[in-house]
Design a protein around this motif. Structure first.
Motif, mmCIF file in Angstrom:
data_model
loop_
_atom_site.group_PDB
_atom_site.id
_atom_site.type_symbol
_atom_site.label_atom_id
_atom_site.label_comp_id
_atom_site.label_asym_id
_atom_site.label_seq_id
_atom_site.Cartn_x
_atom_site.Cartn_y
_atom_site.Cartn_z
ATOM 1 N N ARG A 80 32.158 46.080 44.086
ATOM 2 C CA ARG A 80 33.162 45.107 44.328
ATOM 3 C C ARG A 80 32.055 43.625 44.203
ATOM 4 O O ARG A 80 31.013 43.860 44.126
ATOM 5 N N GLY A 81 33.096 42.610 43.695
ATOM 6 C CA GLY A 81 32.143 41.149 43.767
ATOM 7 C C GLY A 81 33.124 40.412 42.839
ATOM 8 O O GLY A 81 34.331 40.681 42.503
ATOM 9 N N GLN A 82 32.536 39.332 42.439
ATOM 10 C CA GLN A 82 33.242 38.184 41.684
ATOM 11 C C GLN A 82 33.802 38.627 40.529
ATOM 12 O O GLN A 82 34.791 38.204 40.050
ATOM 13 N N ALA A 83 32.904 39.600 39.906
ATOM 14 C CA ALA A 83 33.276 39.929 38.481
ATOM 15 C C ALA A 83 34.473 40.883 38.491
ATOM 16 O O ALA A 83 35.468 40.737 37.723
ATOM 17 N N LEU A 84 34.618 41.655 39.502
ATOM 18 C CA LEU A 84 35.810 42.561 39.645
ATOM 19 C C LEU A 84 37.068 41.763 39.918
ATOM 20 O O LEU A 84 38.161 42.060 39.608
ATOM 21 N N GLU A 85 36.820 41.120 40.995
ATOM 22 C CA GLU A 85 38.002 39.864 41.327
ATOM 23 C C GLU A 85 38.747 39.109 40.136
ATOM 24 O O GLU A 85 39.878 39.008 39.882
ATOM 25 N N CYS A 86 37.662 38.968 39.090
ATOM 26 C CA CYS A 86 38.172 38.021 38.108
ATOM 27 C C CYS A 86 38.985 38.891 37.095
ATOM 28 O O CYS A 86 39.703 38.551 36.690
ATOM 29 N N PHE A 87 38.349 40.098 36.979
ATOM 30 C CA PHE A 87 38.987 41.156 36.019
ATOM 31 C C PHE A 87 40.385 41.413 36.679
ATOM 32 O O PHE A 87 41.503 41.542 35.823
ATOM 33 N N VAL A 88 40.578 41.777 37.709
ATOM 34 C CA VAL A 88 41.683 42.194 38.317
ATOM 35 C C VAL A 88 42.646 41.101 38.194
ATOM 36 O O VAL A 88 43.792 41.148 37.963
ATOM 37 N N THR A 89 42.203 39.894 38.745
ATOM 38 C CA THR A 89 43.055 38.802 38.657
ATOM 39 C C THR A 89 43.620 38.419 37.307
ATOM 40 O O THR A 89 44.800 38.067 36.965
ATOM 41 N N ALA A 90 42.852 38.610 36.271
ATOM 42 C CA ALA A 90 43.258 38.383 34.779
ATOM 43 C C ALA A 90 44.484 39.316 34.489
ATOM 44 O O ALA A 90 45.472 38.875 34.019
ATOM 45 N N HIS A 91 44.266 40.615 34.730
ATOM 46 C CA HIS A 91 45.466 41.497 34.521
ATOM 47 C C HIS A 91 46.629 41.147 35.285
ATOM 48 O O HIS A 91 47.901 41.180 34.936
ATOM 49 N N ALA A 92 46.430 40.893 36.852
ATOM 50 C CA ALA A 92 47.565 40.677 37.335
ATOM 51 C C ALA A 92 48.278 39.218 37.116
ATOM 52 O O ALA A 92 49.766 39.218 36.828
ATOM 53 N N THR A 93 47.458 38.289 36.700
ATOM 54 C CA THR A 93 48.122 37.055 36.435
ATOM 55 C C THR A 93 49.014 37.276 34.940
ATOM 56 O O THR A 93 49.923 36.457 34.880
ATOM 57 N N ALA A 94 48.388 37.932 34.278
ATOM 58 C CA ALA A 94 48.797 37.939 32.921
ATOM 59 C C ALA A 94 50.219 38.776 33.046
ATOM 60 O O ALA A 94 51.183 38.284 32.048
ATOM 61 N N ARG A 95 50.438 39.665 33.946
ATOM 62 C CA ARG A 95 51.613 40.227 34.271
ATOM 63 C C ARG A 95 52.654 39.670 35.300
ATOM 64 O O ARG A 95 53.705 39.932 35.389
ATOM 65 N N GLU A 96 52.044 38.654 35.875
ATOM 66 C CA GLU A 96 52.748 37.689 36.699
ATOM 67 C C GLU A 96 53.080 38.694 37.923
ATOM 68 O O GLU A 96 54.245 38.842 38.700
ATOM 69 N N LEU A 97 52.217 39.402 38.299
ATOM 70 C CA LEU A 97 52.155 40.398 39.346
ATOM 71 C C LEU A 97 51.174 39.944 40.527
ATOM 72 O O LEU A 97 50.419 39.697 40.213
ATOM 73 N N PRO A 98 51.659 40.222 41.927
ATOM 74 C CA PRO A 98 50.555 39.902 42.666
ATOM 75 C C PRO A 98 49.539 40.893 42.812
ATOM 76 O O PRO A 98 49.659 42.104 42.458
ATOM 77 N N ASP A 99 48.260 40.380 43.078
ATOM 78 C CA ASP A 99 47.216 41.539 43.308
ATOM 79 C C ASP A 99 47.300 42.084 44.669
ATOM 80 O O ASP A 99 47.407 41.736 45.760
ATOM 81 N N SER A 100 47.352 43.625 44.433
ATOM 82 C CA SER A 100 47.526 44.326 45.735
ATOM 83 C C SER A 100 46.846 45.541 45.557
ATOM 84 O O SER A 100 46.369 46.004 44.623
ATOM 85 N N PRO A 101 46.574 46.559 46.694
ATOM 86 C CA PRO A 101 46.269 47.824 46.712
ATOM 87 C C PRO A 101 47.012 48.597 45.484
ATOM 88 O O PRO A 101 46.451 49.499 44.946
ATOM 89 N N ALA A 102 48.369 48.433 45.483
ATOM 90 C CA ALA A 102 48.977 49.478 44.627
ATOM 91 C C ALA A 102 49.112 48.766 43.220
ATOM 92 O O ALA A 102 48.730 49.597 42.350
ATOM 93 N N PHE A 103 48.735 47.504 42.943
ATOM 94 C CA PHE A 103 48.845 47.045 41.618
ATOM 95 C C PHE A 103 47.113 47.559 41.162
ATOM 96 O O PHE A 103 47.022 47.883 39.816
#
Length: 319
Positions: free
Chosen positions: A242-265
């Motif tokens: 975990r860390g800033q890099a992983l958060e940035c990575f997941v956020t990129a995928h979630a934002t591009a799909r217009e979905l919220p970041d969550s455990p399910a996502f």
């Protein structure tokens, strides 16, 4: 020498230390103009012809093509004679061009030398395969096939800005003085890129592509930010977590799909990345590292770090 100070073709050839045939050859090409003709039709040359002929021979000794020699001579016409010719930009351009050509020729020879060593020094049972691989690659090698491979694999809606940035990272620059191992690495990269149905071919089913249901520019802009952060982690030897890099990575995928970041996502993204993993692409990045050794990690190494960090994060959340 004739009373008028003109030289016959034989006299000019003798003073220049060349054959009459050589003088006639350059004259017929227009590089060595005649001053006049004798009453019997014989060529006569003015006092500047000797210096001009010597200059022509010097330029040819540098392997400048005849048309290039002509351009140099034409660019130096004027009262300054040979001195003026040597000071022209035309000569500098011709020499610069020949230096570039010579550099390419030297690189080609170095690639051929390394390829010969590669085939000579390998076990006999591997020679047929290595001959096939290196025989498919030009010397010096072209990266056109690798660029086509990635252009086909990237989303069609991706902007030219991001497409160019990805190609800069994904298509390695062949070294000018390769080792046999680097020649083999490039040949194997070329084989991957020119396979009948490359692993990253855009014709693959959309469900296997991690960018199939997203806004590609948003995704790749975010991924570049994440990759920049991971490069620092890799240089320090930090294990995926975990860390800033992983958060940035997941956020990129979630934002591009217009979905919220969550455990399910995150579970869904992890499953998608796992399905999309391809040994051939992993091999591509491994070969790229051999070809261009650098302290900067490849995009493949960075992506694998992030995928492993996501896998650990999902496993931790499930436990």
């Amino acid at each position: 020498m004739a009373p008028d100070g003109l030289l016959s073709i034989g006299e000019l050839a003798e003073r220049a230390g060349v054959t009459v045939k050589t003088v006639r050859f350059y004259s017929d090409l227009g590089l060595l103009p005649e001053a006049s003709r004798s009453s019997g039709g014989h060529r006569r040359y003015g006092p500047g012809a000797l210096d001009r002929l010597r200059l022509i021979r010097s330029l040819r000794a540098l392997d400048l093509p005849v048309p290039e020699v002509g351009r140099v001579l034409d660019g130096g016409d004027g009262p300054a004679g040979t001195t003026g010719i040597l000071a022209t930009g035309a000569l500098e351009d011709a020499l610069d061009g020949r230096l570039r050509e010579l550099g390419s020729e030297i690189t080609a020879l170095r690639w051929r030398e390394a390829a010969l060593q590669l085939v000579r020094d390998c076990p006999a049972e591997e020679r047929a395969d290595r001959l096939r691989l290196v025989g498919a690659v030009s010397a010096p090698p072209s990266t056109a096939a690798l660029a086509r491979f990635w252009r086909g694999a990237l989303p069609a809606r991706l902007s030219s800005r991001l497409r160019s940035a990805i190609l800069d990272h994904a298509v390695p620059r062949p070294p000018a003085d390769p080792t046999p191992a680097q020649v083999l690495a490039f040949a194997r990269l070329h084989a991957i890129a020119t396979a009948p149905c490359p692993a990253a071919d855009p014709r693959r089913p959309a469900r296997n592509r991690t960018d199939a249901d997203c806004r590609p520019d948003v995704l790749y802009d975010g991924l570049f930010d994440a990759y920049t952060l991971v490069a620092t982690e890799l240089r320090t030897g930090r294990t995926p977590d975990r860390g800033q890099a992983l958060e940035c990575f997941v956020t990129a995928h979630a934002t591009a799909r217009e979905l919220p970041d969550s455990p399910a996502f995150r579970r869904r993204l992890h499953a998608l990345l796992t399905r999309a993993a391809d040994p051939m692409i992993d091999r591509y990045w491994e070969l790229t590292g051999v070809l261009t050794p650098s302290p900067e990690p490849t995009l493949g190494a960075v992506h694998e770090w992030l995928r492993s960090a996501l896998s650990a994060d999902v496993a931790r959340a499930a436990g």
